[in-house]
Design a protein around this motif. Structure first.
Motif, PDB file in Angstrom:
ATOM      1  N   LYS A 236      -5.617   4.351 -13.527  1.00  0.00           N
ATOM      2  CA  LYS A 236      -5.920   3.190 -12.694  1.00  0.00           C
ATOM      3  C   LYS A 236      -6.108   3.572 -11.229  1.00  0.00           C
ATOM      4  CE  LYS A 236      -4.044  -0.566 -15.456  1.00  0.00           C
ATOM      5  NZ  LYS A 236      -3.353  -1.874 -15.370  1.00  0.00           N
ATOM      6  N   THR A 237      -6.753   2.667 -10.519  1.00  0.00           N
ATOM      7  CA  THR A 237      -6.975   2.847  -9.087  1.00  0.00           C
ATOM      8  C   THR A 237      -6.509   1.603  -8.343  1.00  0.00           C
ATOM      9  OG1 THR A 237      -9.225   1.948  -9.223  1.00  0.00           O
ATOM     10  CG2 THR A 237      -8.969   4.347  -9.445  1.00  0.00           C
ATOM     11  N   THR A 238      -6.267   1.773  -7.044  1.00  0.00           N
ATOM     12  CA  THR A 238      -5.868   0.675  -6.169  1.00  0.00           C
ATOM     13  C   THR A 238      -6.742   0.727  -4.925  1.00  0.00           C
ATOM     14  OG1 THR A 238      -3.601   0.963  -6.959  1.00  0.00           O
ATOM     15  CG2 THR A 238      -3.893  -0.430  -5.035  1.00  0.00           C
ATOM     16  N   VAL A 239      -7.015  -0.435  -4.366  1.00  0.00           N
ATOM     17  CA  VAL A 239      -7.874  -0.469  -3.176  1.00  0.00           C
ATOM     18  C   VAL A 239      -7.255   0.379  -2.068  1.00  0.00           C
ATOM     19  CG1 VAL A 239      -6.847  -2.570  -2.169  1.00  0.00           C
ATOM     20  CG2 VAL A 239      -9.251  -1.976  -1.714  1.00  0.00           C
ATOM     21  N   ALA A 240      -8.099   1.161  -1.406  1.00  0.00           N
ATOM     22  CA  ALA A 240      -7.628   2.083  -0.376  1.00  0.00           C
ATOM     23  C   ALA A 240      -7.242   1.330   0.892  1.00  0.00           C
ATOM     24  CB  ALA A 240      -8.719   3.099  -0.044  1.00  0.00           C
ATOM     25  N   PRO A 241      -6.276   1.856   1.653  1.00  0.00           N
ATOM     26  CA  PRO A 241      -6.014   1.269   2.967  1.00  0.00           C
ATOM     27  C   PRO A 241      -7.262   1.350   3.840  1.00  0.00           C
ATOM     28  CG  PRO A 241      -4.867   3.379   2.703  1.00  0.00           C
ATOM     29  CD  PRO A 241      -5.422   3.023   1.380  1.00  0.00           C
ATOM     30  N   TYR A 242      -7.506   0.281   4.576  1.00  0.00           N
ATOM     31  CA  TYR A 242      -8.653   0.121   5.472  1.00  0.00           C
ATOM     32  C   TYR A 242      -9.947  -0.214   4.747  1.00  0.00           C
ATOM     33  CZ  TYR A 242      -5.394   2.241   8.744  1.00  0.00           C
ATOM     34  OH  TYR A 242      -4.276   2.528   9.487  1.00  0.00           O
ATOM     35  N   SER A 243      -9.913  -0.356   3.413  1.00  0.00           N
ATOM     36  CA  SER A 243     -11.109  -0.793   2.698  1.00  0.00           C
ATOM     37  C   SER A 243     -11.374  -2.272   2.966  1.00  0.00           C
ATOM     38  CB  SER A 243     -10.942  -0.578   1.198  1.00  0.00           C
ATOM     39  OG  SER A 243     -12.023  -1.160   0.471  1.00  0.00           O
ATOM     40  N   LEU A 244     -12.646  -2.608   3.135  1.00  0.00           N
ATOM     41  CA  LEU A 244     -13.038  -4.006   3.088  1.00  0.00           C
ATOM     42  C   LEU A 244     -12.694  -4.588   1.723  1.00  0.00           C
ATOM     43  CD1 LEU A 244     -16.589  -4.048   4.723  1.00  0.00           C
ATOM     44  CD2 LEU A 244     -14.772  -5.683   5.255  1.00  0.00           C
ATOM     45  N   ARG A 245     -12.567  -5.906   1.664  1.00  0.00           N
ATOM     46  CA  ARG A 245     -12.441  -6.607   0.397  1.00  0.00           C
ATOM     47  C   ARG A 245     -13.625  -7.557   0.247  1.00  0.00           C
ATOM     48  NH1 ARG A 245      -7.798  -6.160  -2.416  1.00  0.00           N
ATOM     49  NH2 ARG A 245      -9.336  -6.301  -4.094  1.00  0.00           N
ATOM     50  N   ALA A 246     -14.056  -7.734  -0.966  1.00  0.00           N
ATOM     51  CA  ALA A 246     -15.199  -8.619  -1.228  1.00  0.00           C
ATOM     52  C   ALA A 246     -14.708 -10.064  -1.284  1.00  0.00           C
ATOM     53  CB  ALA A 246     -15.879  -8.213  -2.531  1.00  0.00           C
ATOM     54  N   ARG A 247     -14.221 -10.534  -0.141  1.00  0.00           N
ATOM     55  CA  ARG A 247     -13.743 -11.908   0.005  1.00  0.00           C
ATOM     56  C   ARG A 247     -14.653 -12.619   1.002  1.00  0.00           C
ATOM     57  NH1 ARG A 247     -11.878 -10.086  -3.739  1.00  0.00           N
ATOM     58  NH2 ARG A 247      -9.714  -9.962  -4.451  1.00  0.00           N
ATOM     59  N   PRO A 248     -14.768 -13.928   0.922  1.00  0.00           N
ATOM     60  CA  PRO A 248     -15.753 -14.628   1.762  1.00  0.00           C
ATOM     61  C   PRO A 248     -15.662 -14.322   3.247  1.00  0.00           C
ATOM     62  CG  PRO A 248     -14.886 -16.118   0.092  1.00  0.00           C
ATOM     63  CD  PRO A 248     -14.083 -14.856  -0.009  1.00  0.00           C
ATOM     64  N   ASP A 249     -14.442 -14.097   3.774  1.00  0.00           N
ATOM     65  CA  ASP A 249     -14.311 -13.896   5.212  1.00  0.00           C
ATOM     66  C   ASP A 249     -14.199 -12.420   5.603  1.00  0.00           C
ATOM     67  OD1 ASP A 249     -11.915 -13.899   3.872  1.00  0.00           O
ATOM     68  OD2 ASP A 249     -10.775 -14.887   5.454  1.00  0.00           O
ATOM     69  N   ALA A 250     -14.615 -11.509   4.716  1.00  0.00           N
ATOM     70  CA  ALA A 250     -14.710 -10.074   5.035  1.00  0.00           C
ATOM     71  C   ALA A 250     -13.386  -9.521   5.551  1.00  0.00           C
ATOM     72  CB  ALA A 250     -15.830  -9.807   6.041  1.00  0.00           C
ATOM     73  N   THR A 251     -12.338  -9.738   4.776  1.00  0.00           N
ATOM     74  CA  THR A 251     -11.025  -9.227   5.155  1.00  0.00           C
ATOM     75  C   THR A 251     -10.884  -7.765   4.746  1.00  0.00           C
ATOM     76  OG1 THR A 251     -10.222 -10.222   3.095  1.00  0.00           O
ATOM     77  CG2 THR A 251      -9.799 -11.420   5.148  1.00  0.00           C
ATOM     78  N   VAL A 252      -9.802  -7.144   5.260  1.00  0.00           N
ATOM     79  CA  VAL A 252      -9.568  -5.713   5.074  1.00  0.00           C
ATOM     80  C   VAL A 252      -8.156  -5.510   4.525  1.00  0.00           C
ATOM     81  CG1 VAL A 252      -9.330  -3.500   6.294  1.00  0.00           C
ATOM     82  CG2 VAL A 252     -11.141  -5.096   6.944  1.00  0.00           C
ATOM     83  N   SER A 253      -8.000  -4.547   3.621  1.00  0.00           N
ATOM     84  CA  SER A 253      -6.664  -4.133   3.170  1.00  0.00           C
ATOM     85  C   SER A 253      -6.023  -3.347   4.307  1.00  0.00           C
ATOM     86  CB  SER A 253      -6.774  -3.273   1.908  1.00  0.00           C
ATOM     87  OG  SER A 253      -5.491  -2.882   1.463  1.00  0.00           O
ATOM     88  N   THR A 254      -5.062  -3.984   4.970  1.00  0.00           N
ATOM     89  CA  THR A 254      -4.627  -3.533   6.291  1.00  0.00           C
ATOM     90  C   THR A 254      -3.187  -3.042   6.316  1.00  0.00           C
ATOM     91  OG1 THR A 254      -6.099  -5.220   7.234  1.00  0.00           O
ATOM     92  CG2 THR A 254      -4.459  -4.218   8.712  1.00  0.00           C
ATOM     93  N   PRO A 255      -2.946  -1.800   6.727  1.00  0.00           N
ATOM     94  CA  PRO A 255      -1.578  -1.334   6.938  1.00  0.00           C
ATOM     95  C   PRO A 255      -0.868  -2.196   7.976  1.00  0.00           C
ATOM     96  CG  PRO A 255      -3.090   0.523   6.859  1.00  0.00           C
ATOM     97  CD  PRO A 255      -3.934  -0.717   6.916  1.00  0.00           C
TER      98      PRO A 255
END
Length: 306
Positions: free
Chosen positions: A238-257
């Motif tokens: 399995k994989t997990t979204v990387a830190p600092y990756s964008l997310r495909a959400r309507p408001d262009a959020t980021v997976s943020t430390p």
């Protein structure tokens, strides 16, 4: 289709449709996606180092169809690092996958031009023999069910932090960029299944202590008002979204430390919505705080037996 040749970090790269809006709700274009990944590269690339990347691609933007792509080496430029790894059982009978490892700013620009909005990586790196090495990260993915949210995730994250620290680990935390959060810790193991056993036991323990707030099983009927501790993300396939990756959400959020002080602030009454970040927020935070997800600077401890 508009197409042009650009130079990024010493590499020539064809980019296309830069004006295409990929996040219509916030009018965020492909050019802005590429720009974000180029600018965040100094802190993002260390977390991709040695890890084959799975792309979540959205060629028609977040309101269109998407697909995950692991076998991406076949259309990568010759300067992108490629690696052949064993295929997980779910990959339609293929024994191996030809994947890419993103190492440079130009690599990130190439991926962003593919509308690879999200970058997902495993908890292991490719070893010296070009095979998956043992896991070097533990991850506990906190996913709130209906009627739960970031506040409840902060409560669970804080409890996980106490447990992990008691076990000699050095945890860090980030938002998922969607509804939840993820707690990580750098580890040393001699058995690739050890992180899954440990994470499952930990999730079961916290669920047993507070069954009204935490669940370790994924059945939807169990989840309203509770936080799922998804221990299964430690499966090497399995994989997990990387830190600092964008997310495909309507408001262009980021997976943020984030800092543990920010978790504590929410528990003390701060607005949980303050832990939702967009690209400019993240770039400003890195400017101010550096990399809050500094795995290299954290203590890498032996994972206790489960």
């Amino acid at each position: 289709m508009s197409r042009q040749l650009v130079r990024v970090d010493g590499r020539q790269l064809h980019v296309s449709n830069l004006e295409k809006v990929l996040f219509p709700e916030v009018s965020f274009t492909k050019a802005q996606v590429i720009d974000y990944y180029v600018r965040i590269a100094p802190v993002l690339l260390p977390h991709l180092s040695g890890r084959p990347v799975t792309f979540s691609r959205w060629p028609d933007g977040v309101e269109g169809q998407a697909f995950f792509e692991k076998n991406s080496a076949r259309h990568a430029p010759d300067w992108v690092r490629k690696v052949t790894v064993p295929s997980p059982g779910s990959s339609r009978g293929r024994e191996t996958l030809d994947m890419v490892i993103l190492e440079t700013v130009a690599d990130l620009a190439w991926a962003a031009n593919l509308a690879a909005l999200e970058l997902h990586v495993p908890q292991w790196q490719v070893g010296s023999r070009l095979q998956p090495a043992l896991p070097d990260l533990l991850v506990l993915d906190l996913d709130p069910g209906p009627d739960a949210g970031i506040l409840e995730c902060c409560e669970v994250a804080d409890r996980l932090r106490e447990w992990l620290v008691d076990d000699g680990l050095d945890p860090v935390v980030k938002t998922s960029g969607s509804k939840g959060m993820q707690v990580y810790a750098p580890i040393r193991v001699t058995d690739r299944e050890h992180p899954s056993r440990y994470a499952k036991a930990l999730a079961q323990q916290l669920s047993a202590e507070t069954p009204d707030r935490v669940v370790w099983r994924m059945e939807k009927v169990l989840r309203p008002g509770k936080v799922l501790i998804d221990w299964s993300q430690n499966n090497p396939a399995k994989t997990t979204v990387a830190p600092y990756s964008l997310r495909a959400r309507p408001d262009a959020t980021v997976s943020t430390p984030i800092g543990w002080d920010e978790v504590e602030a929410v528990l003390d009454g701060a607005d949980p919505g303050a832990l939702r970040f967009r690209t400019e927020d993240v770039l400003a935070r890195v400017e101010d705080y550096g990399d809050l997800f500094d795995i290299a600077g954290a203590q890498r401890a032996v994972l206790p037996s489960a």
